[in-house]
Design a protein around this motif. Sequence first.
Motif, short mmCIF file in Angstrom:
data_model
loop_
_atom_site.label_atom_id
_atom_site.label_comp_id
_atom_site.label_asym_id
_atom_site.label_seq_id
_atom_site.Cartn_x
_atom_site.Cartn_y
_atom_site.Cartn_z
N GLN A 286 32.68 84.09 -50.47
CA GLN A 286 32.94 82.68 -49.84
C GLN A 286 33.36 83.25 -48.32
N HIS B 28 36.02 90.68 -57.74
CA HIS B 28 36.13 91.09 -56.35
C HIS B 28 34.90 90.38 -54.84
N LYS C 107 41.80 90.42 -52.97
CA LYS C 107 40.90 91.09 -51.62
C LYS C 107 40.86 90.37 -50.50
N LYS C 108 39.83 89.36 -51.52
CA LYS C 108 39.73 88.07 -50.12
C LYS C 108 40.18 87.91 -49.27
N HIS C 109 41.39 88.42 -49.17
CA HIS C 109 42.06 87.82 -47.48
C HIS C 109 42.87 88.78 -47.42
N PRO D 191 34.78 85.76 -54.39
CA PRO D 191 35.21 85.49 -53.98
C PRO D 191 34.97 85.70 -52.36
N ALA D 192 35.09 87.59 -52.19
CA ALA D 192 34.92 87.59 -51.33
C ALA D 192 33.64 87.17 -50.33
N SER E 102 39.15 89.26 -45.12
CA SER E 102 39.15 87.79 -44.50
C SER E 102 39.66 88.14 -42.67
#
Length: 297
Positions: free
Chosen positions: A285, A279, A260-262, A282-283, A265
């Motif tokens: 960050q 999830h 889901k990170k990208h 990474p989010a 973003s």
Amino acid sequence: MPSDTSLPIVIGISSRALFRLEDENAIFEQEGVEAYRQHQLDAEESLLEPGSAFPLVQGLLNLNEAPSKPLVEVVIISHNSPELSLRIFRSIEDHGLDIRRAAFTSGASIGPFLEAFGVDLFLSRDAASVVEGLERGIASAHLYTPPEGFTPDEQQIRIAFDGDAVIFSAEAERIYQSQGLHAFTEHEREKAKEPLPEGPFANVLRKLGALRAQPNVGPARLSFALVTARSAQTHERVIRTLRQWGVTLDAAFFMGGSPKKHLLSAYKPHIFFDDQDVHCAPAAQITPAGRVPSIDV
């Protein structure tokens, strides 16, 4: 818990979720209470920098245009002692936050005070306090360390939610975990017209919807998105459930198990709520993130 969409929406927040207190917390954990107390007294004139929940809190408070009848209220719910509250209050004033109520419990349980203040959403950096809130039926999330360089949209507040085990119950997710993807997909197709049970954030989503429906708010100032690991094959039950609840989303992203990170973003939410560290970590960050831990009730 019965549905309640009355306003104001009350957000309870710990001092460490609102402000950056990572160094202070490290002193508390490594050197003890007295060293922490002395550090806070020595730094009393030093203003605190924004923490993970600051962009969300600032944005929501800015929706209040009539101080006598606020749409949003924020309450500090802190384990700190009253003696150490001056630095927090001074930082609140310096940042221009209209926060009028607070509780400082000197380490005592915060659960009863969440109920006493009528908190709808509780945000904290303390995992045990978050569990305590969830056990009392209050939407609660354990926030991660603030991301570096995060710049929120100043015109529109964006809030991203996972679906299963956050907005909805964990019922469907348990089938996926225990029986696999095929069984989960078949189960959701069979029950496509049956509403999903409510999860811990169902009512706060409704209440945010009532906030957005106010004449001076609207989707231009407050936006919601669903960011779910579900695939498009299991979308129908989700959409029908939200329709029955009277909840309108501005965006829905069915990730089909992809990271889901990208996506986050690109969406740039003020905060993202999910039940899984895989999830959230990474989010966190790139955007403020809060984990909604599962509890047995």
